[in-house]
Design a protein around this motif. Structure first.
Motif, PDB file in Angstrom:
ATOM      1  N   VAL A 444       0.840  -1.210   0.000  1.00  0.00           N
ATOM      2  CA  VAL A 444       0.000   0.000   0.000  1.00  0.00           C
ATOM      3  C   VAL A 444       0.867   1.250   0.000  1.00  0.00           C
ATOM      4  O   VAL A 444       2.023   1.229   0.444  1.00  0.00           O
ATOM      5  CB  VAL A 444      -0.946   0.008   1.217  1.00  0.00           C
ATOM      6  N   ASN A 478      -5.440  -1.555  -0.258  1.00  0.00           N
ATOM      7  CA  ASN A 478      -5.753  -0.602  -1.330  1.00  0.00           C
ATOM      8  C   ASN A 478      -4.505  -0.265  -2.140  1.00  0.00           C
ATOM      9  O   ASN A 478      -4.313   0.867  -2.587  1.00  0.00           O
ATOM     10  CB  ASN A 478      -6.386   0.671  -0.757  1.00  0.00           C
ATOM     11  N   GLY A 530      -6.412  -2.584  -5.804  1.00  0.00           N
ATOM     12  CA  GLY A 530      -6.071  -3.300  -4.584  1.00  0.00           C
ATOM     13  C   GLY A 530      -6.146  -4.814  -4.742  1.00  0.00           C
ATOM     14  O   GLY A 530      -6.438  -5.346  -5.813  1.00  0.00           O
TER      15      GLY A 530
END
Length: 562
Positions: A444, A478, A530
């Protein structure tokens, strides 16, 4: 004699004879069977004979003892063929079927007189038989060759192949005795019997000896031709009327086992003439059997060489991949140590703290790599206990807290409060969770990254006839997602999407752990949207596991990130 044969472990291939009336200790102590396996306790398990029946009990060993895959508790009876696991060593309990090296006696001409009635070169023409009823004979011999071809193409184990071939020979030729002898690894090495078989079990050790002319064997090996002969014992030692002399003249067939220019050995059968006399047609068929067996042995050798080469290649690739990963980690450790040393020389605590951060990150990486290597190479099964999955998730999140805080990543734990304890190996599932969470945190973006861990408990519809319960946990991030062309090999070892930062073992180890729990792991990812890893584990309580008991607190297994 009963024996313990080592099938797996550092002592693979060794055999330990069990005296009929003496208890035996398995372990690494001086009075035990000499085991070199470090995962076996000094006094691990005890084998005890009782009126001809053998029993085993575990001696409160660290890793426990298993019989046929089940952990034993108390005293358990052993049967021939039972598999016993102590540490990483796997034994099989049973009779010693090793062929006696002296079962076949090679006799000189002064000891064994013989006459060659017919010899036949071992070549493709050997299967052309002169029979009174050629059509019927062709069908019968074609059936035998078909059985032999099926056998030799399916069996790759050398010993099992030879035993099956001799069984087929006894089925079709009905001899009284027979054996297969193989040549040694070097031209000067003596031939040794690989398989020896009797129509009726010998009454004594004397009856078990099979006398065969050394000249016959040398003739068959040198000329690559099968021989049909009649033998008679002439040695004065047999004149006292013992069982060998009772056979008088024996009819025998000896054919080479060969492929192209290589002769592997011979197959030999004989029978007293009063019982059976072999024919030229059977000699031709035996030559064909020897050729097919030679082809099968050549294929087995070729397969073994190919498998060995593939293993060496895989080992080389593994070492190269691990060396690359370890080199990168060592460079990070050296760089962090240099910064710490510079800060100490300048009495600059802030500079030393920066270097310590580099050191700690690389220490976490080497710990994670080591844990994954140990798990990937281990041979032990899972040890199930009822564990609260939510506590494992919370523990993993806390271990990653400092890394997430430094990167500015939020970790959200969404745990199902109604989930009961589930049967898992807590240490292994903890390692799988750490691998998935560590990958997610690294994937992320800094400052805006969010990793969510969600657990849930569900029961399938009893009306569907299933009625099983499952525990699930999802690791959602994400990050940038995983390209579709990389998703196909994402769980294969030593493949990584993280470049020099990854070892390629984390997800492979995670999948192995989930597979060993009879669970499933699924990947859902799109570029720019994601990634989600969904893990499903069976939650039904296995037989023998107390539903009211839960596992005690575990020692921290450490950071096992990918």
């Amino acid at each position: 004699m009963l024996v313990l044969t080592v099938l797996q472990g550092p002592d693979k291939g060794r055999k330990y004879q069990l005296p009929p009336n003496e208890p035996q200790l398995i372990g690494r102590s001086s009075e035990a069977l000499p085991i070199t396996d470090d995962t076996v306790s000094r006094r691990h398990a005890e084998l005890t004979p009782d009126a001809g029946i053998w029993w085993i009990r575990d001696l409160q060993s660290q890793n426990g003892s298993y019989v046929n895959g089940l952990k034993i508790d108390g005293r358990q009876r052993l049967k021939a063929g039972d598999q016993i696991r102590t540490g990483s060593t796997l034994f099989v309990f049973g009779q010693d079927d090793t062929v006696d090296a002296d079962a076949v006696q090679l006799l000189r001409k002064s000891e064994l007189d013989f006459s060659i009635e017919r010899s036949l070169p071992s070549n493709e023409d050997s299967v052309i038989l002169a029979e009174p009823e050629p059509a019927a004979a062709a069908v019968d011999h074609l059936r035998i060759i078909y059985q032999l071809t099926t056998l030799t193409t399916q069996v790759m184990d050398r010993q099992q192949l030879l035993e099956s071939v001799l069984d087929l020979v006894f089925q079709e030729f009905e001899p009284e005795r027979g054996f297969i002898m193989l040549a040694g690894d070097t031209p000067d090495a003596p031939m040794k019997p690989a398989v020896v078989k009797y129509k009726n079990k010998p009454a004594s050790t004397t009856d078990a000896k099979i006398g065969v002319s050394r000249t016959i064997l040398q003739h068959v090996l040198k000329n690559s031709e099968g021989v049909l002969s009649s033998n008679a014992m002439t040695d004065k030692r047999f004149a006292s009327g013992d069982s060998v002399q009772q056979y008088h003249i024996r009819s025998a067939i000896c054919s080479p086992i060969r492929f192209q220019d290589r002769v592997f050995g011979v197959v030999y059968i004989d029978s007293s003439i009063a019982n059976y006399t072999f024919t030229e047609q059977q000699l031709a068929l035996m030559n064909a059997i020897g050729q097919h067996t030679g082809l099968a042995l050549a294929n087995a050798d070729h397969y073994g060489q190919k498998l060995h080469a593939e293993r060496l290649t895989a080992a080389g690739e593994t070492v190269a991949s691990l060396s690359h990963s370890i080199k990168n980690i060592l460079q990070g450790l050296r760089g962090g140590a240099d910064v710490v040393e510079m800060g100490l020389r300048k009495s600059d605590l802030n500079l030393s703290m920066n270097g310590w951060g580099i050191l700690k990150r690389n220490l976490d990486r080497i710990v994670g790599l080591t844990m994954n290597m140990l798990t990937f190479s281990r041979q032990h099964g899972v040890e199930l206990a009822l564990e609260p999955l939510g506590l494992l998730v919370e523990d993993c999140a806390q271990l990653l807290e400092s890394r997430c805080k430094q990167k500015g990543v939020a970790v959200i734990v969404d745990h199902d409060p109604e989930m009961p304890p589930v049967p898992i190996d807590g240490n292994l599932i903890h390692q799988a969770l750490m691998n998935l969470l560590s990958n997610a945190v690294e994937a992320v973006p800094s400052g805006t990254g969010v990793v969510t861990v969600r657990t849930m408990f569900r029961t399938t519809d009893p009306l569907l006839g299933q009625g099983h319960s499952y525990a699930e946990f999802h690791v959602i991030d994400n990050g940038p997602g995983i390209p579709a062309d990389r998703q196909r090999w994402i769980f294969e070892p030593f493949n990584t999407t993280k470049g020099t930062k990854g070892t390629g073992l984390g997800l492979a180890v995670t999948k192995r752990i989930i597979d060993e729990h009879r669970g499933q792991i699924h990947l859902e990812s799109s570029e720019g949207k994601g990634t989600t890893f969904r893990v499903v584990l069976p939650a039904d309580t296995p037989e023998g596991l107390d539903p009211s008991a839960t596992a005690q607190s575990r020692a921290d297994p450490g950071n096992a990130g990918a």
